[in-house]
Write a protein that holds these residues in place. Sequence first.
Motif, PDB file in Angstrom:
ATOM      1  N   GLU A   1       0.827  -1.206   0.000  1.00 47.10           N
ATOM      2  CA  GLU A   1       0.000   0.000   0.000  1.00 47.10           C
ATOM      3  C   GLU A   1       0.860   1.254   0.000  1.00 47.10           C
ATOM      4  OE1 GLU A   1      -3.510   2.426   0.228  1.00 47.10           O
ATOM      5  OE2 GLU A   1      -3.145   0.362  -0.408  1.00 47.10           O
ATOM      6  N   MET A   2       1.994   1.236   0.712  1.00 54.44           N
ATOM      7  CA  MET A   2       2.908   2.382   0.699  1.00 54.44           C
ATOM      8  C   MET A   2       3.494   2.596  -0.696  1.00 54.44           C
ATOM      9  SD  MET A   2       4.967   1.749   4.251  1.00 54.44           S
ATOM     10  CE  MET A   2       4.073   1.339   5.756  1.00 54.44           C
ATOM     11  N   LEU A   3       3.873   1.509  -1.357  1.00 57.98           N
ATOM     12  CA  LEU A   3       4.367   1.622  -2.729  1.00 57.98           C
ATOM     13  C   LEU A   3       3.283   2.172  -3.646  1.00 57.98           C
ATOM     14  CD1 LEU A   3       6.243  -1.799  -3.066  1.00 57.98           C
ATOM     15  CD2 LEU A   3       7.303   0.464  -2.947  1.00 57.98           C
ATOM     16  N   ARG A   4       2.063   1.659  -3.478  1.00 58.26           N
ATOM     17  CA  ARG A   4       0.950   2.108  -4.313  1.00 58.26           C
ATOM     18  C   ARG A   4       0.723   3.616  -4.146  1.00 58.26           C
ATOM     19  NH1 ARG A   4      -3.056  -1.415  -2.590  1.00 58.26           N
ATOM     20  NH2 ARG A   4      -2.377  -2.911  -4.166  1.00 58.26           N
ATOM     21  N   GLY A   5       0.811   4.093  -2.909  1.00 60.06           N
ATOM     22  CA  GLY A   5       0.645   5.516  -2.667  1.00 60.06           C
ATOM     23  C   GLY A   5       1.723   6.342  -3.342  1.00 60.06           C
ATOM     24  N   ALA A   6       2.961   5.855  -3.302  1.00 57.34           N
ATOM     25  CA  ALA A   6       4.051   6.585  -3.956  1.00 57.34           C
ATOM     26  C   ALA A   6       3.875   6.601  -5.466  1.00 57.34           C
ATOM     27  CB  ALA A   6       5.398   5.957  -3.591  1.00 57.34           C
TER      28      ALA A   6
ATOM     29  N   ARG B   1       9.051   1.759 -10.530  1.00 55.46           N
ATOM     30  CA  ARG B   1       7.697   1.382 -10.932  1.00 55.46           C
ATOM     31  C   ARG B   1       7.674  -0.106 -11.286  1.00 55.46           C
ATOM     32  NH1 ARG B   1       4.142   5.231 -11.126  1.00 55.46           N
ATOM     33  NH2 ARG B   1       4.743   7.405 -11.440  1.00 55.46           N
ATOM     34  N   PRO B   2       6.564  -0.782 -11.012  1.00 58.73           N
ATOM     35  CA  PRO B   2       6.508  -2.231 -11.264  1.00 58.73           C
ATOM     36  C   PRO B   2       6.425  -2.554 -12.757  1.00 58.73           C
ATOM     37  CG  PRO B   2       4.361  -1.434 -10.584  1.00 58.73           C
ATOM     38  CD  PRO B   2       5.310  -0.265 -10.449  1.00 58.73           C
ATOM     39  N   LEU B   3       6.789  -3.772 -13.100  1.00 58.43           N
ATOM     40  CA  LEU B   3       6.702  -4.204 -14.492  1.00 58.43           C
ATOM     41  C   LEU B   3       5.275  -4.146 -15.011  1.00 58.43           C
ATOM     42  CD1 LEU B   3       9.112  -7.272 -14.623  1.00 58.43           C
ATOM     43  CD2 LEU B   3       9.505  -4.976 -15.516  1.00 58.43           C
TER      44      LEU B   3
ATOM     45  N   LEU C   1       1.161   6.633  -7.075  1.00 61.11           N
ATOM     46  CA  LEU C   1       0.061   7.535  -7.414  1.00 61.11           C
ATOM     47  C   LEU C   1       0.409   8.995  -7.183  1.00 61.11           C
ATOM     48  CD1 LEU C   1      -3.049   5.622  -5.984  1.00 61.11           C
ATOM     49  CD2 LEU C   1      -2.480   5.995  -8.382  1.00 61.11           C
ATOM     50  N   GLU C   2       1.178   9.275  -6.129  1.00 61.55           N
ATOM     51  CA  GLU C   2       1.319  10.655  -5.668  1.00 61.55           C
ATOM     52  C   GLU C   2       2.680  11.281  -5.919  1.00 61.55           C
ATOM     53  OE1 GLU C   2       0.160  10.772  -1.566  1.00 61.55           O
ATOM     54  OE2 GLU C   2      -1.495   9.383  -1.900  1.00 61.55           O
ATOM     55  N   SER C   3       3.722  10.477  -6.119  1.00 60.19           N
ATOM     56  CA  SER C   3       5.067  11.042  -6.276  1.00 60.19           C
ATOM     57  C   SER C   3       5.404  11.232  -7.747  1.00 60.19           C
ATOM     58  CB  SER C   3       6.108  10.124  -5.624  1.00 60.19           C
ATOM     59  OG  SER C   3       5.868   9.995  -4.245  1.00 60.19           O
ATOM     60  N   GLU C   4       6.138  12.294  -8.021  1.00 58.85           N
ATOM     61  CA  GLU C   4       6.564  12.553  -9.384  1.00 58.85           C
ATOM     62  C   GLU C   4       7.716  11.645  -9.763  1.00 58.85           C
ATOM     63  OE1 GLU C   4       6.646  16.325 -11.411  1.00 58.85           O
ATOM     64  OE2 GLU C   4       6.204  17.322  -9.511  1.00 58.85           O
ATOM     65  N   GLU C   5       7.809  11.322 -11.035  1.00 54.68           N
ATOM     66  CA  GLU C   5       8.916  10.527 -11.539  1.00 54.68           C
ATOM     67  C   GLU C   5      10.166  11.402 -11.583  1.00 54.68           C
ATOM     68  OE1 GLU C   5       9.104   8.665 -15.710  1.00 54.68           O
ATOM     69  OE2 GLU C   5       8.286   7.068 -14.440  1.00 54.68           O
ATOM     70  N   VAL C   6      11.230  10.977 -10.909  1.00 52.58           N
ATOM     71  CA  VAL C   6      12.461  11.775 -10.862  1.00 52.58           C
ATOM     72  C   VAL C   6      13.487  11.290 -11.873  1.00 52.58           C
ATOM     73  CG1 VAL C   6      12.115  12.382  -8.449  1.00 52.58           C
ATOM     74  CG2 VAL C   6      13.411  10.331  -9.005  1.00 52.58           C
ATOM     75  N   ALA C   7      13.287  10.104 -12.399  1.00 51.84           N
ATOM     76  CA  ALA C   7      14.103   9.523 -13.462  1.00 51.84           C
ATOM     77  C   ALA C   7      13.245   8.460 -14.114  1.00 51.84           C
ATOM     78  CB  ALA C   7      15.398   8.930 -12.904  1.00 51.84           C
ATOM     79  N   PRO C   8      13.565   8.057 -15.328  1.00 53.33           N
ATOM     80  CA  PRO C   8      12.722   7.064 -16.006  1.00 53.33           C
ATOM     81  C   PRO C   8      12.492   5.823 -15.147  1.00 53.33           C
ATOM     82  CG  PRO C   8      14.310   7.978 -17.543  1.00 53.33           C
ATOM     83  CD  PRO C   8      14.673   8.521 -16.190  1.00 53.33           C
ATOM     84  N   GLY C   9      11.228   5.584 -14.824  1.00 56.98           N
ATOM     85  CA  GLY C   9      10.860   4.416 -14.054  1.00 56.98           C
ATOM     86  C   GLY C   9      11.098   4.511 -12.567  1.00 56.98           C
ATOM     87  N   LEU C  10      11.543   5.658 -12.062  1.00 56.77           N
ATOM     88  CA  LEU C  10      11.853   5.818 -10.643  1.00 56.77           C
ATOM     89  C   LEU C  10      11.054   6.969 -10.044  1.00 56.77           C
ATOM     90  CD1 LEU C  10      15.756   5.487 -10.742  1.00 56.77           C
ATOM     91  CD2 LEU C  10      14.092   3.719 -10.075  1.00 56.77           C
ATOM     92  N   VAL C  11      10.479   6.736  -8.866  1.00 55.13           N
ATOM     93  CA  VAL C  11       9.745   7.781  -8.162  1.00 55.13           C
ATOM     94  C   VAL C  11      10.253   7.855  -6.723  1.00 55.13           C
ATOM     95  CG1 VAL C  11       7.673   7.471  -9.568  1.00 55.13           C
ATOM     96  CG2 VAL C  11       7.884   6.235  -7.404  1.00 55.13           C
TER      97      VAL C  11
END
Length: 341
Positions: free
Chosen positions: A307-312, A336-338, A314-324
Amino acid sequence: MAPVTLGALVRKLNGSKDSSVESVYIQLAGIREGRTAAGKPFIDLEAADSTARVKFKIWSDSQAFTYLQQSREGDVAELSGRFLVNDYGLNVNQPELEALTDAQSDALLAGTPERQERLALDWKLFQETFGSLQDARLRTVALLALESYEKKWKRAAAARSYHHARRGGLLEHTAQMLRCAIALAPLYEEVTPDLLYCGVLFHDIGKLWENDYAETGFTSQPVRKGELIGHITIGVEVANRLWHEASQKDPAAFAPDGKPSPDLVRDHLLHLIVSHHGELEFGSPVMPKTPEGWLLHHIDNIDAKIEMLRGAYLESEEVAPGLVQAKRPMMGLIARPLSGG
């Protein structure tokens, strides 16, 4: 313009540089006036609905600022304006607030149809699973826990932040844990499924008081019992009380010569409540010492972390390709998950 939810706004605008003119029905969960270093007035508004809680900074040159000065925490309203996501999260320009009609207020408090359906399915899972337990003692005490506190189950949160921190969040979290337990229990012959399932139900039952929500709203106010005693100790108290009530309701099932004895079964259930945090430094008075105890601890941790990952996501901006950016208590960057979630 049909209203959207806060959660839908976050999903729509997260990672986008665009803005969107929208309206959303909200509860005014927090209203705090302040001034900048230069003396400009503002109000920090915490808005809540069934999907999310979002903080907005409302400046003094807006209609919404004047509206909030005459409002109270707990009021409900329609917030409209141009929404966008920046470095500080979801924001709104030219915000306006308008009181909701009774019908609009009822729609807000009921939640989206999708959420109502999800919670109904979770409750049905509770009823079916605990109504079919083989151990009559555990079945009776579990059903009492549902019957006695149904309204609380359907409104309490699993936490004040971090995970499932929303109305009905405890029901969501516990039901998902139960699905995990049902899948895992048959894989380990040392595990007593009925005991594990009841451990899932009772592990956070104290949060029905510690994280209870108002009957009509999306705010949870601290209460003396929760602050002074805490959900683990409250859980032991509630489990003992319900165990006594269940023994009075069905004395034959609780006969002392039962195998295993009622006292032994109760001790194992109480152990699951007091050990589920898994570590002494995380608040458990004892470490897990049974197969069900270890499974319960890890099932709880798995669902909370996902659930913590899911929240991130949804709510966090991508700071690098595939990373939040992770959200507390996680740290650093997460991938981000596959699946593309």
